[in-house]
Design a protein around this motif. Structure first.
Motif, PDB file in Angstrom:
ATOM      1  N   MET A 138       0.861  -1.190   0.000  1.00  0.00           N
ATOM      2  CA  MET A 138       0.000   0.000   0.000  1.00  0.00           C
ATOM      3  C   MET A 138       0.892   1.233   0.000  1.00  0.00           C
ATOM      4  O   MET A 138       1.610   1.475   0.973  1.00  0.00           O
ATOM      5  N   PRO A 139       0.886   2.038  -1.068  1.00  0.00           N
ATOM      6  CA  PRO A 139       1.792   3.185  -1.135  1.00  0.00           C
ATOM      7  C   PRO A 139       1.481   4.219  -0.052  1.00  0.00           C
ATOM      8  O   PRO A 139       0.328   4.620   0.120  1.00  0.00           O
ATOM      9  N   GLU A 140       2.501   4.628   0.650  1.00  0.00           N
ATOM     10  CA  GLU A 140       2.372   5.672   1.652  1.00  0.00           C
ATOM     11  C   GLU A 140       3.520   6.652   1.498  1.00  0.00           C
ATOM     12  O   GLU A 140       4.598   6.291   1.026  1.00  0.00           O
ATOM     13  N   CYS A 141       3.260   7.875   1.915  1.00  0.00           N
ATOM     14  CA  CYS A 141       4.285   8.914   1.857  1.00  0.00           C
ATOM     15  C   CYS A 141       4.256   9.666   3.175  1.00  0.00           C
ATOM     16  O   CYS A 141       3.176  10.064   3.641  1.00  0.00           O
TER      17      CYS A 141
ATOM     18  N   VAL B 266       4.436  12.756   5.114  1.00  0.00           N
ATOM     19  CA  VAL B 266       4.230  14.162   4.759  1.00  0.00           C
ATOM     20  C   VAL B 266       3.967  14.954   6.025  1.00  0.00           C
ATOM     21  O   VAL B 266       3.019  14.665   6.759  1.00  0.00           O
ATOM     22  N   ASN B 267       4.833  15.914   6.316  1.00  0.00           N
ATOM     23  CA  ASN B 267       4.657  16.763   7.498  1.00  0.00           C
ATOM     24  C   ASN B 267       4.408  15.936   8.760  1.00  0.00           C
ATOM     25  O   ASN B 267       3.584  16.282   9.602  1.00  0.00           O
ATOM     26  N   GLY B 268       5.137  14.827   8.875  1.00  0.00           N
ATOM     27  CA  GLY B 268       5.067  13.994  10.062  1.00  0.00           C
ATOM     28  C   GLY B 268       3.925  13.010  10.098  1.00  0.00           C
ATOM     29  O   GLY B 268       3.762  12.294  11.094  1.00  0.00           O
ATOM     30  N   VAL B 269       3.130  12.917   9.022  1.00  0.00           N
ATOM     31  CA  VAL B 269       1.969  12.026   8.975  1.00  0.00           C
ATOM     32  C   VAL B 269       2.059  11.151   7.728  1.00  0.00           C
ATOM     33  O   VAL B 269       2.408  11.631   6.641  1.00  0.00           O
ATOM     34  N   ARG B 270       1.725   9.866   7.885  1.00  0.00           N
ATOM     35  CA  ARG B 270       1.734   8.940   6.744  1.00  0.00           C
ATOM     36  C   ARG B 270       0.431   9.090   5.955  1.00  0.00           C
ATOM     37  O   ARG B 270      -0.658   8.881   6.490  1.00  0.00           O
ATOM     38  N   LEU B 271       0.562   9.447   4.671  1.00  0.00           N
ATOM     39  CA  LEU B 271      -0.592   9.581   3.793  1.00  0.00           C
ATOM     40  C   LEU B 271      -0.624   8.433   2.798  1.00  0.00           C
ATOM     41  O   LEU B 271       0.386   8.128   2.145  1.00  0.00           O
TER      42      LEU B 271
ATOM     43  N   ILE C 287      -3.197  11.274  -9.433  1.00  0.00           N
ATOM     44  CA  ILE C 287      -2.889  10.912  -8.047  1.00  0.00           C
ATOM     45  C   ILE C 287      -4.126  11.155  -7.193  1.00  0.00           C
ATOM     46  O   ILE C 287      -4.707  12.238  -7.215  1.00  0.00           O
ATOM     47  N   VAL C 288      -4.549  10.136  -6.472  1.00  0.00           N
ATOM     48  CA  VAL C 288      -5.608  10.298  -5.476  1.00  0.00           C
ATOM     49  C   VAL C 288      -5.008   9.895  -4.127  1.00  0.00           C
ATOM     50  O   VAL C 288      -4.143   9.034  -4.061  1.00  0.00           O
ATOM     51  N   TYR C 289      -5.454  10.551  -3.082  1.00  0.00           N
ATOM     52  CA  TYR C 289      -4.914  10.229  -1.763  1.00  0.00           C
ATOM     53  C   TYR C 289      -5.974  10.429  -0.702  1.00  0.00           C
ATOM     54  O   TYR C 289      -7.005  11.062  -0.936  1.00  0.00           O
TER      55      TYR C 289
ATOM     56  N   THR D  65      -9.576   7.543   6.708  1.00  0.00           N
ATOM     57  CA  THR D  65      -9.569   6.160   6.229  1.00  0.00           C
ATOM     58  C   THR D  65      -8.192   5.513   6.269  1.00  0.00           C
ATOM     59  O   THR D  65      -7.751   5.069   7.321  1.00  0.00           O
ATOM     60  N   ARG D  66      -7.467   5.507   5.150  1.00  0.00           N
ATOM     61  CA  ARG D  66      -6.214   4.739   5.086  1.00  0.00           C
ATOM     62  C   ARG D  66      -4.990   5.554   5.477  1.00  0.00           C
ATOM     63  O   ARG D  66      -3.881   5.001   5.549  1.00  0.00           O
ATOM     64  N   SER D  67      -5.148   6.848   5.690  1.00  0.00           N
ATOM     65  CA  SER D  67      -4.031   7.683   6.128  1.00  0.00           C
ATOM     66  C   SER D  67      -4.008   7.791   7.643  1.00  0.00           C
ATOM     67  O   SER D  67      -4.996   7.486   8.323  1.00  0.00           O
TER      68      SER D  67
END
Length: 271
Positions: free
Chosen positions: A1-4, A6-11, A53-55, A61-63
């Protein structure tokens, strides 16, 4: 599951379509109580135009949802900017629905270098219209009151306000479950406040902007779209059938995106 991170939070994010030389990527920002899943099969129609790109926004939900969870439009916009930079996807054509439209507009105002064009699906810039602001304040009060009685009811109360009587019952069970699970995010986002931008700020937007309203949504959204259209020099408006959950693949949206990703200024006509 792709995550990034970002600003201290996994998106959580997904990429669809193909990178094409000379074509801008497309970023889709979902609204309150939902996630990137809400776009459904319409993503494929947008991705046919290019890299899409959708996030899931922070808290949804998944973030990752930090605890205790508070947020704001500005924070969400900064997340979107950081995600675009991390994925080497800037500047992008940015599509946002409802609260996600407010985030998209804040992104263009706070980080103009990241946005090539905007498509705003009933973004609620209610400070432009006193009647719309009064309506939105009432919605906020009623949803937060429902959450005080039962925290998991925040999303259901919001849907009732936006989609009207029976709107919740018409939603498929998976959407109801997703929305209910995001009730804490609804509360945090509402407490974080609506986006406020003055006509003078909007007048500085030098990019193509498409403002889409629905014929069956609460009148406040159409009032706000009209006010935004008057304030933004390069804005075009489109009125589409249906309710607030405007389809990502509406013809007017696809037309704007198809031209904007190539860097041209041609826009969808008024409808």
């Amino acid at each position: 599951m792709p995550e990034c991170l970002v600003n201290g939070v996994r998106l959580h994010y997904e990429e669809h379509g193909q990178r094409q030389e000379g074509r801008a990527p497309i970023l889709c920002i979902h609204g309150m109580s939902s996630s990137g899943l809400v776009w459904g099969p319409s993503v494929a129609k947008v991705a046919a135009l290019g890299r899409t790109i959708v996030y899931d926004r922070r808290g949804c939900t998944r973030s990752e949802r930090p605890e205790p969870y508070t947020t704001s439009i500005a924070q969400q916009a900064d997340d979107a900017a950081a995600l675009l930079r991390a994925l080497d996807a800037s500047p992008a054509v940015v599509i946002g629905r409802s609260y996600g439209g407010e985030v998209a507009l804040a992104l263009a105002l706070r980080h103009p270098e990241t946005v090539r064009a905007l498509v705003l699906l009933e973004a609620g810039l209610v400070n432009l219209v006193p009647e719309a602001k009064a309506w939105a304040d009432g919605v906020l009060a009623r949803v937060l009151a429902a959450a005080e009685r039962e925290p998991s009811d925040a999303a259901k109360a919001l849907v009732h306000e936006i989609l009207g009587e029976g709107g919740w019952e018409k939603l498929p069970a998976p959407l109801q479950s997703m929305f209910t699970g995001n009730s804490p995010a609804v509360v945090a986002e509402m407490r974080g406040g609506f986006l406020e931008a003055e006509p003078e700020e909007l007048a500085k937007l030098g990019i193509p902007v498409l403002l889409v309203a629905s014929a069956e949504s609460p009148p406040a959204f159409r009032q706000v779209v009209a006010a935004m259209g008057a304030a933004i020099p390069n804005a075009r408006t489109a009125l589409v059938p249906g309710g607030h959950l405007i389809d990502l693949a509406e013809p007017a949206v696809l037309e704007l995106v198809a031209t904007a990703i190539q860097g041209t200024s041609t826009q969808a006509p008024n409808r």
